[in-house]
Design a protein around this motif. Structure first.
Motif, PDB file in Angstrom:
ATOM      1  N   THR A  20       0.840  -0.887   0.054  1.00  0.00           N
ATOM      2  CA  THR A  20       0.058  -0.062   0.588  1.00  0.00           C
ATOM      3  C   THR A  20       0.755   1.346  -0.056  1.00  0.00           C
ATOM      4  OG1 THR A  20      -1.733  -0.962   1.252  1.00  0.00           O
ATOM      5  CG2 THR A  20      -1.625   1.244   1.595  1.00  0.00           C
ATOM      6  N   ALA A  21       1.747   1.475   0.852  1.00  0.00           N
ATOM      7  CA  ALA A  21       2.539   2.245   0.715  1.00  0.00           C
ATOM      8  C   ALA A  21       3.374   2.712  -0.639  1.00  0.00           C
ATOM      9  CB  ALA A  21       3.476   2.059   1.201  1.00  0.00           C
ATOM     10  N   ILE A  22       3.817   1.798  -1.189  1.00  0.00           N
ATOM     11  CA  ILE A  22       4.801   1.277  -2.402  1.00  0.00           C
ATOM     12  C   ILE A  22       4.045   1.340  -3.926  1.00  0.00           C
ATOM     13  CG2 ILE A  22       7.092   1.819  -1.398  1.00  0.00           C
ATOM     14  CD1 ILE A  22       7.201  -1.068  -2.185  1.00  0.00           C
ATOM     15  N   GLY A  23       2.843   1.090  -3.651  1.00  0.00           N
ATOM     16  CA  GLY A  23       2.871   0.445  -4.527  1.00  0.00           C
ATOM     17  C   GLY A  23       1.795   1.791  -5.513  1.00  0.00           C
ATOM     18  N   GLY A  24       1.070   0.937  -6.416  1.00  0.00           N
ATOM     19  CA  GLY A  24       0.596   2.240  -6.891  1.00  0.00           C
ATOM     20  C   GLY A  24       1.198   2.509  -8.847  1.00  0.00           C
ATOM     21  N   ARG A  25       0.744   3.679  -9.797  1.00  0.00           N
ATOM     22  CA  ARG A  25       1.018   3.613 -10.555  1.00  0.00           C
ATOM     23  C   ARG A  25       2.430   4.441 -11.070  1.00  0.00           C
ATOM     24  NH1 ARG A  25       3.632   4.180 -14.746  1.00  0.00           N
ATOM     25  NH2 ARG A  25       2.941   5.286 -16.301  1.00  0.00           N
ATOM     26  N   TRP A  26       2.804   5.155  -9.210  1.00  0.00           N
ATOM     27  CA  TRP A  26       3.604   6.364  -9.129  1.00  0.00           C
ATOM     28  C   TRP A  26       4.097   6.019  -9.102  1.00  0.00           C
ATOM     29  CZ3 TRP A  26       4.585   8.634 -14.263  1.00  0.00           C
ATOM     30  CH2 TRP A  26       2.946   8.803 -15.520  1.00  0.00           C
ATOM     31  N   LYS A  27       4.338   5.533  -7.242  1.00  0.00           N
ATOM     32  CA  LYS A  27       4.948   6.074  -6.224  1.00  0.00           C
ATOM     33  C   LYS A  27       6.544   5.300  -6.426  1.00  0.00           C
ATOM     34  CE  LYS A  27       1.491   5.697  -2.851  1.00  0.00           C
ATOM     35  NZ  LYS A  27       0.678   5.410  -1.584  1.00  0.00           N
ATOM     36  N   MET A  28       6.430   3.962  -7.348  1.00  0.00           N
ATOM     37  CA  MET A  28       7.716   2.991  -7.576  1.00  0.00           C
ATOM     38  C   MET A  28       8.943   4.171  -8.305  1.00  0.00           C
ATOM     39  SD  MET A  28       9.719   0.773  -6.380  1.00  0.00           S
ATOM     40  CE  MET A  28       8.473   0.001  -5.025  1.00  0.00           C
ATOM     41  N   GLY A  51       4.060  11.678 -18.098  1.00  0.00           N
ATOM     42  CA  GLY A  51       3.245  11.480 -18.492  1.00  0.00           C
ATOM     43  C   GLY A  51       2.044  11.202 -16.620  1.00  0.00           C
ATOM     44  N   ILE A  52       2.895  11.991 -15.857  1.00  0.00           N
ATOM     45  CA  ILE A  52       2.129  11.635 -15.148  1.00  0.00           C
ATOM     46  C   ILE A  52       1.385  13.829 -14.448  1.00  0.00           C
ATOM     47  CG2 ILE A  52       4.604  12.853 -12.622  1.00  0.00           C
ATOM     48  CD1 ILE A  52       2.740  11.558 -10.280  1.00  0.00           C
ATOM     49  N   SER A  53       0.171  13.537 -14.130  1.00  0.00           N
ATOM     50  CA  SER A  53      -0.363  14.780 -13.298  1.00  0.00           C
ATOM     51  C   SER A  53       0.144  15.364 -12.431  1.00  0.00           C
ATOM     52  CB  SER A  53      -1.813  14.812 -13.530  1.00  0.00           C
ATOM     53  OG  SER A  53      -2.165  14.116 -12.745  1.00  0.00           O
ATOM     54  N   ASN A  54      -0.167  17.087 -12.080  1.00  0.00           N
ATOM     55  CA  ASN A  54       0.097  17.916 -11.138  1.00  0.00           C
ATOM     56  C   ASN A  54      -0.557  17.047 -10.033  1.00  0.00           C
ATOM     57  OD1 ASN A  54       1.985  19.554 -11.374  1.00  0.00           O
ATOM     58  ND2 ASN A  54       0.354  20.485 -12.923  1.00  0.00           N
ATOM     59  N   THR A  55      -1.510  16.498 -10.455  1.00  0.00           N
ATOM     60  CA  THR A  55      -2.495  16.689  -9.210  1.00  0.00           C
ATOM     61  C   THR A  55      -2.022  15.055  -8.667  1.00  0.00           C
ATOM     62  OG1 THR A  55      -4.845  17.680 -10.393  1.00  0.00           O
ATOM     63  CG2 THR A  55      -4.824  15.499  -8.687  1.00  0.00           C
ATOM     64  N   LEU A  57       0.738  13.682  -8.783  1.00  0.00           N
ATOM     65  CA  LEU A  57       2.592  13.590  -8.008  1.00  0.00           C
ATOM     66  C   LEU A  57       2.180  14.403  -6.959  1.00  0.00           C
ATOM     67  CD1 LEU A  57       5.429  13.672  -8.359  1.00  0.00           C
ATOM     68  CD2 LEU A  57       5.358  15.908  -9.961  1.00  0.00           C
ATOM     69  N   ALA A  58       1.254  15.052  -7.278  1.00  0.00           N
ATOM     70  CA  ALA A  58       0.821  16.178  -5.646  1.00  0.00           C
ATOM     71  C   ALA A  58       0.683  14.788  -4.591  1.00  0.00           C
ATOM     72  CB  ALA A  58      -0.039  17.404  -5.275  1.00  0.00           C
ATOM     73  N   LYS A  59      -0.277  14.112  -4.894  1.00  0.00           N
ATOM     74  CA  LYS A  59      -0.738  13.409  -4.343  1.00  0.00           C
ATOM     75  C   LYS A  59      -0.223  12.503  -3.452  1.00  0.00           C
ATOM     76  CE  LYS A  59      -4.789   9.708  -4.492  1.00  0.00           C
ATOM     77  NZ  LYS A  59      -4.397   8.605  -4.300  1.00  0.00           N
ATOM     78  N   SER A  60       0.294  11.610  -4.799  1.00  0.00           N
ATOM     79  CA  SER A  60       1.185  10.677  -4.514  1.00  0.00           C
ATOM     80  C   SER A  60       2.421  11.121  -3.512  1.00  0.00           C
ATOM     81  CB  SER A  60       1.926  10.366  -6.222  1.00  0.00           C
ATOM     82  OG  SER A  60       1.792   9.404  -6.877  1.00  0.00           O
ATOM     83  N   LEU A  61       3.820  12.436  -3.412  1.00  0.00           N
ATOM     84  CA  LEU A  61       4.536  12.876  -2.934  1.00  0.00           C
ATOM     85  C   LEU A  61       3.769  12.869  -1.124  1.00  0.00           C
ATOM     86  CD1 LEU A  61       6.053  15.132  -5.008  1.00  0.00           C
ATOM     87  CD2 LEU A  61       7.147  13.687  -4.365  1.00  0.00           C
ATOM     88  N   LYS A  62       2.877  13.364  -1.455  1.00  0.00           N
ATOM     89  CA  LYS A  62       2.298  13.461  -0.092  1.00  0.00           C
ATOM     90  C   LYS A  62       1.304  11.889   0.422  1.00  0.00           C
ATOM     91  CE  LYS A  62      -0.381  15.409   3.249  1.00  0.00           C
ATOM     92  NZ  LYS A  62       0.469  15.942   4.245  1.00  0.00           N
ATOM     93  N   GLU A  63       1.571  11.156  -0.107  1.00  0.00           N
ATOM     94  CA  GLU A  63       0.866   9.686   0.803  1.00  0.00           C
ATOM     95  C   GLU A  63       2.253   9.152   0.976  1.00  0.00           C
ATOM     96  OE1 GLU A  63      -1.129   7.359  -2.507  1.00  0.00           O
ATOM     97  OE2 GLU A  63      -3.197   8.848  -1.788  1.00  0.00           O
ATOM     98  N   LEU A  64       3.282   9.152  -0.071  1.00  0.00           N
ATOM     99  CA  LEU A  64       4.893   8.979   0.302  1.00  0.00           C
ATOM    100  C   LEU A  64       5.229   9.775   2.063  1.00  0.00           C
ATOM    101  CD1 LEU A  64       6.462   9.112  -3.158  1.00  0.00           C
ATOM    102  CD2 LEU A  64       5.936   7.316  -1.200  1.00  0.00           C
ATOM    103  N   GLU A  65       5.485  11.309   2.087  1.00  0.00           N
ATOM    104  CA  GLU A  65       5.552  11.557   2.666  1.00  0.00           C
ATOM    105  C   GLU A  65       4.568  11.946   4.494  1.00  0.00           C
ATOM    106  OE1 GLU A  65       5.763  16.351   4.140  1.00  0.00           O
ATOM    107  OE2 GLU A  65       4.991  16.160   2.268  1.00  0.00           O
TER     108      GLU A  65
END
Length: 115
Positions: A20-28, A51-55, A57-65
């Motif tokens: 859950t923490a590292i999965g998904g389309r962009w996190k890795m 190909g990543i949208s601003n939304t 990227l921001a969401k993925s970074l926030k979740e990783l943080e």
């Protein structure tokens, strides 16, 4: 009466928590980029994530943080500079990810990609 099989990994499984923490389309891709390049500004990271949208990227970074995998540092300059970098927790994960990559390289090529 049929017995329902309940996987022991469905409740509190550390592997599920990890995925859950590292999965998904962009996190890795984000983790790999930050691992290779060190502290990176948002726009530089976005350019590397083709190909990543601003939304997203921001969401993925926030979740990783939020999961303690990425550190966000804000520098009080004009304009404000923000950099992202991996945490020690992710640094300890890199050798495991490298082994997973080696394992994955042995899988047969397929046409679809769920990443």
């Amino acid at each position: 009466m049929a017995h329902e099989h309940v996987c022991p990994c469905t409740v509190g499984c550390p592997l599920q928590k990890t995925m859950t923490a590292i999965g998904g389309r962009w996190k890795m891709s984000i983790i790999c980029s930050l691992s290779n390049d060190g502290a990176t500004r948002y726009n530089d990271l976005k350019r590397k994530m083709n190909g990543i949208s601003n939304t997203m990227l921001a969401k993925s970074l926030k979740e990783l943080e939020d999961d303690g995998l990425v550190k966000r540092t804000e520098y009080m300059e004009v304009p404000i500079r923000v950099e992202y970098e991996i945490t020690d927790s992710v640094r300890s994960l890199i050798p495991i990810l490298t082994e997973l990559a080696v394992w994955g390289s042995r899988l047969p090529d397929t046409e679809k990609s769920d990443l």
